[in-house]
Design a protein around this motif. Structure first.
Motif, PDB file in Angstrom:
ATOM      1  N   PRO A   1       0.818  -1.230   0.000  1.00 32.03           N
ATOM      2  CA  PRO A   1       0.000   0.000   0.000  1.00 32.03           C
ATOM      3  C   PRO A   1       0.848   1.275   0.000  1.00 32.03           C
ATOM      4  O   PRO A   1       0.475   2.264  -0.632  1.00 32.03           O
ATOM      5  CB  PRO A   1      -0.830  -0.095   1.279  1.00 32.03           C
ATOM      6  CG  PRO A   1      -0.734  -1.499   1.728  1.00 32.03           C
ATOM      7  CD  PRO A   1       0.526  -2.068   1.161  1.00 32.03           C
ATOM      8  N   ALA A   2       1.977   1.250   0.699  1.00 35.43           N
ATOM      9  CA  ALA A   2       2.845   2.432   0.734  1.00 35.43           C
ATOM     10  C   ALA A   2       3.336   2.762  -0.668  1.00 35.43           C
ATOM     11  O   ALA A   2       3.229   3.909  -1.127  1.00 35.43           O
ATOM     12  CB  ALA A   2       4.029   2.191   1.675  1.00 35.43           C
ATOM     13  N   LEU A   3       3.855   1.758  -1.357  1.00 39.90           N
ATOM     14  CA  LEU A   3       4.358   1.983  -2.706  1.00 39.90           C
ATOM     15  C   LEU A   3       3.229   2.267  -3.684  1.00 39.90           C
ATOM     16  O   LEU A   3       3.363   3.135  -4.549  1.00 39.90           O
ATOM     17  CB  LEU A   3       5.182   0.785  -3.185  1.00 39.90           C
ATOM     18  CG  LEU A   3       5.769   0.916  -4.597  1.00 39.90           C
ATOM     19  CD1 LEU A   3       6.612   2.185  -4.739  1.00 39.90           C
ATOM     20  CD2 LEU A   3       6.581  -0.313  -4.940  1.00 39.90           C
ATOM     21  N   THR A   4       2.111   1.587  -3.536  1.00 32.88           N
ATOM     22  CA  THR A   4       0.972   1.820  -4.436  1.00 32.88           C
ATOM     23  C   THR A   4       0.533   3.275  -4.381  1.00 32.88           C
ATOM     24  O   THR A   4       0.294   3.898  -5.423  1.00 32.88           O
ATOM     25  CB  THR A   4      -0.200   0.879  -4.082  1.00 32.88           C
ATOM     26  OG1 THR A   4       0.220  -0.473  -4.290  1.00 32.88           O
ATOM     27  CG2 THR A   4      -1.422   1.164  -4.942  1.00 32.88           C
ATOM     28  N   SER A   5       0.435   3.842  -3.186  1.00 38.95           N
ATOM     29  CA  SER A   5      -0.007   5.240  -3.069  1.00 38.95           C
ATOM     30  C   SER A   5       0.972   6.181  -3.766  1.00 38.95           C
ATOM     31  O   SER A   5       0.555   7.115  -4.463  1.00 38.95           O
ATOM     32  CB  SER A   5      -0.201   5.630  -1.607  1.00 38.95           C
ATOM     33  OG  SER A   5       1.036   5.642  -0.917  1.00 38.95           O
ATOM     34  N   LEU A   6       2.266   5.944  -3.600  1.00 36.05           N
ATOM     35  CA  LEU A   6       3.270   6.795  -4.232  1.00 36.05           C
ATOM     36  C   LEU A   6       3.268   6.617  -5.750  1.00 36.05           C
ATOM     37  O   LEU A   6       3.354   7.603  -6.501  1.00 36.05           O
ATOM     38  CB  LEU A   6       4.655   6.486  -3.670  1.00 36.05           C
ATOM     39  CG  LEU A   6       4.865   6.829  -2.204  1.00 36.05           C
ATOM     40  CD1 LEU A   6       6.163   6.236  -1.700  1.00 36.05           C
ATOM     41  CD2 LEU A   6       4.831   8.331  -1.988  1.00 36.05           C
ATOM     42  N   LEU A   7       3.165   5.386  -6.186  1.00 28.71           N
ATOM     43  CA  LEU A   7       3.167   5.090  -7.621  1.00 28.71           C
ATOM     44  C   LEU A   7       1.932   5.679  -8.293  1.00 28.71           C
ATOM     45  O   LEU A   7       2.030   6.307  -9.356  1.00 28.71           O
ATOM     46  CB  LEU A   7       3.245   3.578  -7.824  1.00 28.71           C
ATOM     47  CG  LEU A   7       3.525   3.050  -9.213  1.00 28.71           C
ATOM     48  CD1 LEU A   7       4.810   3.630  -9.787  1.00 28.71           C
ATOM     49  CD2 LEU A   7       3.610   1.529  -9.168  1.00 28.71           C
ATOM     50  N   GLU A   8       0.773   5.521  -7.682  1.00 26.78           N
ATOM     51  CA  GLU A   8      -0.463   6.077  -8.248  1.00 26.78           C
ATOM     52  C   GLU A   8      -0.408   7.605  -8.336  1.00 26.78           C
ATOM     53  O   GLU A   8      -0.879   8.191  -9.314  1.00 26.78           O
ATOM     54  CB  GLU A   8      -1.678   5.621  -7.442  1.00 26.78           C
ATOM     55  CG  GLU A   8      -2.019   4.169  -7.664  1.00 26.78           C
ATOM     56  CD  GLU A   8      -3.145   3.660  -6.781  1.00 26.78           C
ATOM     57  OE1 GLU A   8      -3.586   4.383  -5.849  1.00 26.78           O
ATOM     58  OE2 GLU A   8      -3.587   2.513  -7.016  1.00 26.78           O
ATOM     59  N   ALA A   9       0.173   8.243  -7.341  1.00 28.13           N
ATOM     60  CA  ALA A   9       0.298   9.700  -7.369  1.00 28.13           C
ATOM     61  C   ALA A   9       1.229  10.139  -8.496  1.00 28.13           C
ATOM     62  O   ALA A   9       0.944  11.120  -9.200  1.00 28.13           O
ATOM     63  CB  ALA A   9       0.796  10.226  -6.025  1.00 28.13           C
ATOM     64  N   ALA A  10       2.322   9.421  -8.691  1.00 26.64           N
ATOM     65  CA  ALA A  10       3.260   9.767  -9.764  1.00 26.64           C
ATOM     66  C   ALA A  10       2.643   9.507 -11.138  1.00 26.64           C
ATOM     67  O   ALA A  10       2.858  10.276 -12.076  1.00 26.64           O
ATOM     68  CB  ALA A  10       4.560   8.994  -9.596  1.00 26.64           C
ATOM     69  N   VAL A  11       1.848   8.446 -11.256  1.00 25.66           N
ATOM     70  CA  VAL A  11       1.130   8.166 -12.509  1.00 25.66           C
ATOM     71  C   VAL A  11       0.119   9.281 -12.774  1.00 25.66           C
ATOM     72  O   VAL A  11       0.035   9.825 -13.882  1.00 25.66           O
ATOM     73  CB  VAL A  11       0.440   6.782 -12.465  1.00 25.66           C
ATOM     74  CG1 VAL A  11      -0.571   6.624 -13.597  1.00 25.66           C
ATOM     75  CG2 VAL A  11       1.481   5.664 -12.513  1.00 25.66           C
ATOM     76  N   ALA A  12      -0.658   9.634 -11.754  1.00 28.28           N
ATOM     77  CA  ALA A  12      -1.678  10.679 -11.902  1.00 28.28           C
ATOM     78  C   ALA A  12      -1.054  12.022 -12.288  1.00 28.28           C
ATOM     79  O   ALA A  12      -1.669  12.809 -13.019  1.00 28.28           O
ATOM     80  CB  ALA A  12      -2.482  10.822 -10.612  1.00 28.28           C
ATOM     81  N   ALA A  13       0.167  12.265 -11.828  1.00 30.60           N
ATOM     82  CA  ALA A  13       0.858  13.509 -12.161  1.00 30.60           C
ATOM     83  C   ALA A  13       1.507  13.445 -13.547  1.00 30.60           C
ATOM     84  O   ALA A  13       2.091  14.437 -14.001  1.00 30.60           O
ATOM     85  CB  ALA A  13       1.910  13.821 -11.101  1.00 30.60           C
TER      86      ALA A  13
END
Length: 185
Positions: free
Chosen positions: A129-141
């Motif tokens: 979950p920690a990495l998923t949140s960071l990865l999703e934010a970077a994808v969204a950006a």
């Protein structure tokens, strides 16, 4: 109905000191380091170590959980203070450091000791979950590719951190940097 007992402040300090001392000792001498070294580093007696952690495996498992929590808990802090791709990069660097300092972890996990049975699931439940949140934010950006699942990235970085004979200590950091560069758009 009973209420949970509060841990005395000195007991909490001893436990925290033991976890920090064991972290330092395990990082330099591995998880098979003598318990007396952990006790000496923590400034407590060996009996205090065994009172908190009756078996060595209990101490090892507690140290790994403590370190997993610290690494996973860094994700939202990094996300709040850095742009998404930078937060992802910084967290992966922290994950690499976590993995790089785990001398004896693989052997412990495969030792057959029941104290370690729950650790792989615990790692996954905290890190994914920690990495998923960071990865999703970077994808969204729009900063990184959207076709790499967090679990694949966790496994790739973990494999890059496997010790290899003749490899320089900073190898995992450099290879992870290349991997992250490959994620960027």
């Amino acid at each position: 109905m009973s209420t949970p007992r509060r841990v005395r402040a000195d007991a909490r300090r001893n436990s925290d000191a033991l976890l920090e001392a064991a972290t330092e000792v395990f990082a330099t001498a591995g998880v098979d380091a003598p318990v007396r070294d952990v006790a000496a580093r923590a400034g407590v007696g060996v009996g205090t170590v065994y009172r908190h952690y009756p078996k060595r495996s209990d101490l090892v498992a507690a140290v790994f959980r403590h370190q997993v929590d610290a690494c996973a808990d860094a994700a939202p802090v990094l996300a709040a203070s850095h742009p998404p791709a930078e937060a992802l990069d910084r967290w992966l660097a922290r994950f690499v450091e976590f993995l790089a300092t785990k001398r004896g972890l693989a052997a412990a996990l495969h030792s057959g000791d029941p104290a370690f049975d729950a650790l792989p699931a615990y790692f996954d439940a905290r890190f994914r979950p920690a990495l998923t949140s960071l990865l999703e934010a970077a994808v969204a950006a729009g900063e990184v590719r959207d076709d790499v699942p967090a679990v694949d990235l966790l496994h790739a970085v973990a494999h890059l951190c496997l010790p290899a004979e003749g490899v320089l200590p900073d190898h995992a950091r450099r290879m992870t940097g290349l991997l992250v560069d490959g994620l960027r758009l």
